[in-house]
Design an enzyme around this catalytic site. Structure first.
Site, PDB file in Angstrom:
ATOM      1  N   ARG A  26     113.932  42.378 -37.218  1.00 20.49           N
ATOM      2  CA  ARG A  26     114.821  43.421 -36.694  1.00 20.49           C
ATOM      3  C   ARG A  26     115.522  44.195 -37.801  1.00 20.49           C
ATOM      4  NH1 ARG A  26     119.826  42.827 -35.766  1.00 20.49           N
ATOM      5  NH2 ARG A  26     119.715  40.635 -35.175  1.00 20.49           N
ATOM      6  N   TYR A  80     113.687  69.282 -27.803  1.00 21.91           N
ATOM      7  CA  TYR A  80     112.821  68.335 -27.098  1.00 21.91           C
ATOM      8  C   TYR A  80     113.606  67.771 -25.903  1.00 21.91           C
ATOM      9  CZ  TYR A  80     110.269  64.070 -26.122  1.00 21.91           C
ATOM     10  OH  TYR A  80     109.590  63.069 -25.487  1.00 21.91           O
ATOM     11  N   ASP A 152     114.507  67.894 -36.523  1.00 27.92           N
ATOM     12  CA  ASP A 152     113.362  67.203 -35.926  1.00 27.92           C
ATOM     13  C   ASP A 152     112.116  67.908 -36.443  1.00 27.92           C
ATOM     14  OD1 ASP A 152     111.223  66.447 -34.273  1.00 27.92           O
ATOM     15  OD2 ASP A 152     112.555  66.018 -32.575  1.00 27.92           O
ATOM     16  N   LYS A 177     103.409  61.065 -32.724  1.00 26.66           N
ATOM     17  CA  LYS A 177     102.632  62.293 -32.706  1.00 26.66           C
ATOM     18  C   LYS A 177     101.802  62.405 -33.989  1.00 26.66           C
ATOM     19  CE  LYS A 177     105.197  62.695 -29.021  1.00 26.66           C
ATOM     20  NZ  LYS A 177     106.462  63.414 -29.003  1.00 26.66           N
TER      21      LYS A 177
END
Ligand code: PLP
Length: 359
Positions: A26, A80, A152, A177
């Site tokens: 983690r 987005y 972004d 993506k």
């Protein structure tokens, strides 16, 4: 030659006494994480990078690192969908104020600036009209007013735009993506100034959105072909955009590589390539537009982008379905607007497929 998958949640203690130095999955510090962080920082000419369990984990964790109750955020008005909901619904519910501004209008940025403004958030190429705003001016504005600048960079990829070279503090990606490029995992990335990335890393440790070692392995593998994929998709998208412009049924094509696009000059100045995302408009009712999409044999009607297969969506039915027809009209999103993520198929095959579907 290939980094193995270190499928281990924990690692033998090496004598360190700092919690964040303990090797534990983690804490994003296994060999799979470290290799990816070095590579991602390198390809964007940045100081540091961090991977996360999704693009939204990267975006939400980064914003929550620098914003607390009483703070104010300036964000571009076309975002987005997930980011739009997060900044307009979640952030205000935690006492963080948000103003949306036009990325093309620096006067409006100044008007909406407040003493408690902490950050400015923009996107390199906005969805679905592929606009490119005054990005270097946005970074400069943020620096002048002591704001952290976020961008972004998902749609552009590091091959076409490297935010650190333009003065942005933090670049965010849906690595789902282009970075991974194979539509087979969900991941995010945070890339930028080391001091800021280090702060986000502590918040990510607490919020828990770390990437698992197998997804790290796949992302590391996908990155090996990033340069080749993007070069091909840039060229193929340009050719498809030009072909679409010549079809009778097509009313408008939105691609910043076309001289007629409103941001062609800005994009030519800022970007090394115009990217693999196109949108175009045709006449007809919703059912007629869907019928044209259904005739495509190579391109598939599916959300998401950046993979090897060409995907098409109708934003009015998917990403922007939450808006009323009037809101969509105001944002320039026509009912007959079709978005294309250009894949890696033969360019001429793709052009022929769109020609037969639209004829
Ligand atoms: C997909 C996407 C996101 C969200 O990423 P996930 O990996 O789905 O969480 C954020 N920004 C842009 C521009 C995207 O396309």
């Amino acid at each position: 030659m290939t980094l193995p998958i270190f499928q281990s949640a924990t690692f033998e203690w090496s004598g360190t006494t700092d919690y964040h130095e303990i090797r534990y999955g983690r804490l994003s510090n296994t060999p799979n994480h470290v290799a990816l962080h070095d590579k991602l920082a390198d390809i964007e000419s940045a100081e540091a990078a961090l991977v996360a369990s999704s693009g939204m984990a990267a975006i939400s964790t980064s914003l929550l690192t620098v914003l607390s109750a009483g703070d104010h955020l300036l964000a571009q008005n076309v975002l987005y969908g997930g980011t739009f909901d997060f900044v307009t619904k979640d952030l205000p519910s935690w006492g963080i104020e948000v103003d949306l501004v036009d990325g093309h209008d620096p006067e409006e940025w100044k008007e909406k600036l407040r003493p408690n403004t902490r950050a400015f958030y923009v996107e390199t190429i906005s969805n679905p009209l592929m606009t490119v705003s005054n990005l270097d001016e946005a970074a400069r504005f943020a620096r002048e007013h002591n704001l952290l600048s976020f961008i972004d960079n998902t749609f552009a990829s590091p091959i076409n735009f490297r935010p650190a070279e333009h003065g942005f503090d933090l670049s965010l990606h849906s690595a789902t993506k282009y970075l991974n490029g194979h539509s087979d995992l969900i991941a995010g990335a945070i890339i930028g100034r080391r001091e800021v990335v280090d702060r986000v890393k502590i918040k990510l440790d607490h919020l828990g959105g770390s990437l698992d070692p197998h997804a790290c392995f796949l992302l590391n593998r996908g990155l090996k072909t990033l340069g080749l994929r993007i070069a091909y998709q840039n060229a193929s998208a340009q050719a498809l955009a030009e072909a679409l412009e010549s079809f009778d049924r097509v009313r408008a094509v939105h691609y910043s590589g076309l001289p007629g696009h409103r941001d062609h000059q800005t994009a030519s100045r800022l970007l090394d390539g115009f990217g693999g995302m196109i949108s175009f408009e045709i006449n007809g009712s919703g059912a007629e537009v869907q019928e044209r999409i259904d005739r495509l044999t190579i391109a598939t009607d599916a959300p998401s982008l950046g993979g090897p297969e060409t995907l098409v969506t109708i934003p009015a039915n998917t990403s922007h379905a939450g808006m009323t027809p009037e809101e969509r009209k105001m944002s320039g999103i026509a009912g007959g607007l079709i978005r294309v993520s250009v894949g890696l198929e033969g360019t001429q095959d793709l052009i022929d497929d769109f020609r037969q579907a639209l004829s």
